[in-house]
Design a protein around this motif. Structure first.
Motif, PDB file in Angstrom:
ATOM      1  N   GLY A 189       6.263   3.546   4.480  1.00  0.00           N
ATOM      2  CA  GLY A 189       7.490   2.785   4.260  1.00  0.00           C
ATOM      3  C   GLY A 189       7.312   1.415   3.627  1.00  0.00           C
ATOM      4  O   GLY A 189       8.232   0.591   3.690  1.00  0.00           O
ATOM      5  N   GLN A 190       6.167   1.173   2.989  1.00  0.00           N
ATOM      6  CA  GLN A 190       5.935  -0.119   2.337  1.00  0.00           C
ATOM      7  C   GLN A 190       6.051   0.022   0.827  1.00  0.00           C
ATOM      8  O   GLN A 190       5.827   1.100   0.266  1.00  0.00           O
ATOM      9  CB  GLN A 190       4.539  -0.668   2.691  1.00  0.00           C
ATOM     10  N   ALA A 191       6.365  -1.080   0.168  1.00  0.00           N
ATOM     11  CA  ALA A 191       6.455  -1.091  -1.288  1.00  0.00           C
ATOM     12  C   ALA A 191       5.060  -0.972  -1.898  1.00  0.00           C
ATOM     13  O   ALA A 191       4.090  -1.486  -1.331  1.00  0.00           O
ATOM     14  CB  ALA A 191       7.108  -2.393  -1.762  1.00  0.00           C
ATOM     15  N   PRO A 192       4.963  -0.305  -3.040  1.00  0.00           N
ATOM     16  CA  PRO A 192       3.662  -0.234  -3.714  1.00  0.00           C
ATOM     17  C   PRO A 192       3.246  -1.612  -4.230  1.00  0.00           C
ATOM     18  O   PRO A 192       4.079  -2.495  -4.410  1.00  0.00           O
ATOM     19  CB  PRO A 192       3.904   0.732  -4.869  1.00  0.00           C
ATOM     20  N   VAL A 193       1.944  -1.782  -4.447  1.00  0.00           N
ATOM     21  CA  VAL A 193       1.407  -3.018  -5.000  1.00  0.00           C
ATOM     22  C   VAL A 193       1.026  -2.781  -6.463  1.00  0.00           C
ATOM     23  O   VAL A 193       0.812  -1.645  -6.873  1.00  0.00           O
ATOM     24  CB  VAL A 193       0.184  -3.516  -4.196  1.00  0.00           C
ATOM     25  N   ARG A 194       0.987  -3.882  -7.223  1.00  0.00           N
ATOM     26  CA  ARG A 194       0.653  -3.806  -8.644  1.00  0.00           C
ATOM     27  C   ARG A 194      -0.565  -4.654  -8.939  1.00  0.00           C
ATOM     28  O   ARG A 194      -0.734  -5.720  -8.352  1.00  0.00           O
ATOM     29  CB  ARG A 194       1.820  -4.310  -9.491  1.00  0.00           C
ATOM     30  N   ALA A 195      -1.378  -4.166  -9.860  1.00  0.00           N
ATOM     31  CA  ALA A 195      -2.583  -4.893 -10.243  1.00  0.00           C
ATOM     32  C   ALA A 195      -2.221  -6.275 -10.768  1.00  0.00           C
ATOM     33  O   ALA A 195      -1.270  -6.436 -11.535  1.00  0.00           O
ATOM     34  CB  ALA A 195      -3.356  -4.111 -11.302  1.00  0.00           C
ATOM     35  N   HIS A 196      -2.978  -7.263 -10.328  1.00  0.00           N
ATOM     36  CA  HIS A 196      -2.785  -8.652 -10.748  1.00  0.00           C
ATOM     37  C   HIS A 196      -4.108  -9.138 -11.321  1.00  0.00           C
ATOM     38  O   HIS A 196      -5.157  -8.989 -10.688  1.00  0.00           O
ATOM     39  CB  HIS A 196      -2.360  -9.496  -9.546  1.00  0.00           C
ATOM     40  N   SER A 197      -4.077  -9.736 -12.498  1.00  0.00           N
ATOM     41  CA  SER A 197      -5.306 -10.089 -13.207  1.00  0.00           C
ATOM     42  C   SER A 197      -6.216 -11.028 -12.413  1.00  0.00           C
ATOM     43  O   SER A 197      -7.441 -10.838 -12.399  1.00  0.00           O
ATOM     44  CB  SER A 197      -4.986 -10.690 -14.578  1.00  0.00           C
ATOM     45  N   SER A 198      -5.660 -12.021 -11.730  1.00  0.00           N
ATOM     46  CA  SER A 198      -6.495 -12.952 -10.954  1.00  0.00           C
ATOM     47  C   SER A 198      -7.164 -12.247  -9.776  1.00  0.00           C
ATOM     48  O   SER A 198      -8.358 -12.467  -9.499  1.00  0.00           O
ATOM     49  CB  SER A 198      -5.664 -14.124 -10.435  1.00  0.00           C
ATOM     50  N   LEU A 199      -6.417 -11.392  -9.099  1.00  0.00           N
ATOM     51  CA  LEU A 199      -6.983 -10.660  -7.970  1.00  0.00           C
ATOM     52  C   LEU A 199      -8.012  -9.634  -8.451  1.00  0.00           C
ATOM     53  O   LEU A 199      -9.033  -9.411  -7.778  1.00  0.00           O
ATOM     54  CB  LEU A 199      -5.891  -9.988  -7.147  1.00  0.00           C
ATOM     55  N   MET A 200      -7.761  -9.020  -9.604  1.00  0.00           N
ATOM     56  CA  MET A 200      -8.741  -8.082 -10.163  1.00  0.00           C
ATOM     57  C   MET A 200     -10.051  -8.803 -10.462  1.00  0.00           C
ATOM     58  O   MET A 200     -11.122  -8.310 -10.113  1.00  0.00           O
ATOM     59  CB  MET A 200      -8.194  -7.419 -11.438  1.00  0.00           C
ATOM     60  N   ALA A 201      -9.968  -9.968 -11.082  1.00  0.00           N
ATOM     61  CA  ALA A 201     -11.182 -10.716 -11.426  1.00  0.00           C
ATOM     62  C   ALA A 201     -11.950 -11.116 -10.167  1.00  0.00           C
ATOM     63  O   ALA A 201     -13.185 -10.998 -10.115  1.00  0.00           O
ATOM     64  CB  ALA A 201     -10.822 -11.948 -12.255  1.00  0.00           C
ATOM     65  N   ALA A 202     -11.241 -11.567  -9.154  1.00  0.00           N
ATOM     66  CA  ALA A 202     -11.886 -11.988  -7.902  1.00  0.00           C
ATOM     67  C   ALA A 202     -12.536 -10.804  -7.193  1.00  0.00           C
ATOM     68  O   ALA A 202     -13.665 -10.911  -6.697  1.00  0.00           O
ATOM     69  CB  ALA A 202     -10.868 -12.667  -6.989  1.00  0.00           C
ATOM     70  N   ALA A 203     -11.844  -9.676  -7.112  1.00  0.00           N
ATOM     71  CA  ALA A 203     -12.377  -8.497  -6.431  1.00  0.00           C
ATOM     72  C   ALA A 203     -13.587  -7.938  -7.168  1.00  0.00           C
ATOM     73  O   ALA A 203     -14.596  -7.577  -6.549  1.00  0.00           O
ATOM     74  CB  ALA A 203     -11.279  -7.425  -6.297  1.00  0.00           C
ATOM     75  N   ARG A 204     -13.502  -7.883  -8.487  1.00  0.00           N
ATOM     76  CA  ARG A 204     -14.636  -7.399  -9.276  1.00  0.00           C
ATOM     77  C   ARG A 204     -15.857  -8.290  -9.075  1.00  0.00           C
ATOM     78  O   ARG A 204     -16.977  -7.796  -8.912  1.00  0.00           O
ATOM     79  CB  ARG A 204     -14.262  -7.345 -10.749  1.00  0.00           C
ATOM     80  N   ALA A 205     -15.639  -9.586  -9.091  1.00  0.00           N
ATOM     81  CA  ALA A 205     -16.750 -10.529  -8.917  1.00  0.00           C
ATOM     82  C   ALA A 205     -17.392 -10.364  -7.539  1.00  0.00           C
ATOM     83  O   ALA A 205     -18.624 -10.410  -7.418  1.00  0.00           O
ATOM     84  CB  ALA A 205     -16.266 -11.960  -9.121  1.00  0.00           C
ATOM     85  N   GLN A 206     -16.584 -10.174  -6.498  1.00  0.00           N
ATOM     86  CA  GLN A 206     -17.127 -10.039  -5.142  1.00  0.00           C
ATOM     87  C   GLN A 206     -17.950  -8.765  -5.010  1.00  0.00           C
ATOM     88  O   GLN A 206     -19.041  -8.782  -4.438  1.00  0.00           O
ATOM     89  CB  GLN A 206     -16.011 -10.081  -4.094  1.00  0.00           C
TER      90      GLN A 206
END
Length: 174
Positions: free
Chosen positions: A55-72
């Protein structure tokens, strides 16, 4: 009893694979602006399948979060550590801000992070498998299903026979 657990896990995996394929056909438009790897897209699709099923809304890729997650994920893989904190001791929230997911100018800001590492070639090292594992842990499940979250970043990196996953979720209200 173990056989029943294995059968249940297998059925859940098959169901998630099916949902991943179907949901991938209707991926949020926010992911099209970014170039995502197949594994990153599959993690997001599996997370969204869980969110929608609960019952939750889907999430969308965000460029800043993508960069941070990839780096980690890359940092953990190449420097042989496993933590929400960077090697310098910075928290994941500080890392997200440093990659551009800023707090300034927003009346509300909320973030969450899940990480995982698994031996390559195992179910846990697949996008669907890692989401299943996160959903089986109360703290990780709360992050995946966080009602406020609307943005997502995913990092997947393979090194030394292990696959590292980072899932960063966020919400900012103007």
């Amino acid at each position: 009893m173990q056989r029943a657990s294995r059968v249940t896990l297998a059925l859940v995996t098959i169901l998630l694979l099916f949902v991943t394929v179907v949901a991938g056909l209707a991926a949020p438009s926010g992911t099209s602006a970014l170039t995502l790897t197949s594994l990153e897209r599959q993690v997001i699709t599996s997370v969204n399948a869980q969110r929608v099923a609960h019952g939750q809304a889907p999430v969308r890729a965000h460029s800043s979060l993508m960069a941070a997650a990839r780096a980690q994920s890359r940092d953990m893989a190449h420097n042989s550590f496993f933590s929400h904190y960077s090697l310098s001791g910075a928290s994941f929230g500080s890392r997200l801000v440093s990659y551009g997911y800023r707090r300034d100018g927003y009346s509300a800001w909320s973030v969450g992070e899940n990480i995982a590492s698994a031996r390559a070639g195992t179910l846990a090292a697949t996008p669907q498998g890692v989401v299943i594992l996160w959903m089986q842990n109360a703290a990780h499940r709360r992050v995946v299903l966080g009602a406020a979250f609307r943005d997502v970043g995913v990092g997947v990196h393979l090194a030394g026979g292990r696959r590292y996953f980072t899932l960063d979720l966020g919400y900012r209200r103007p």
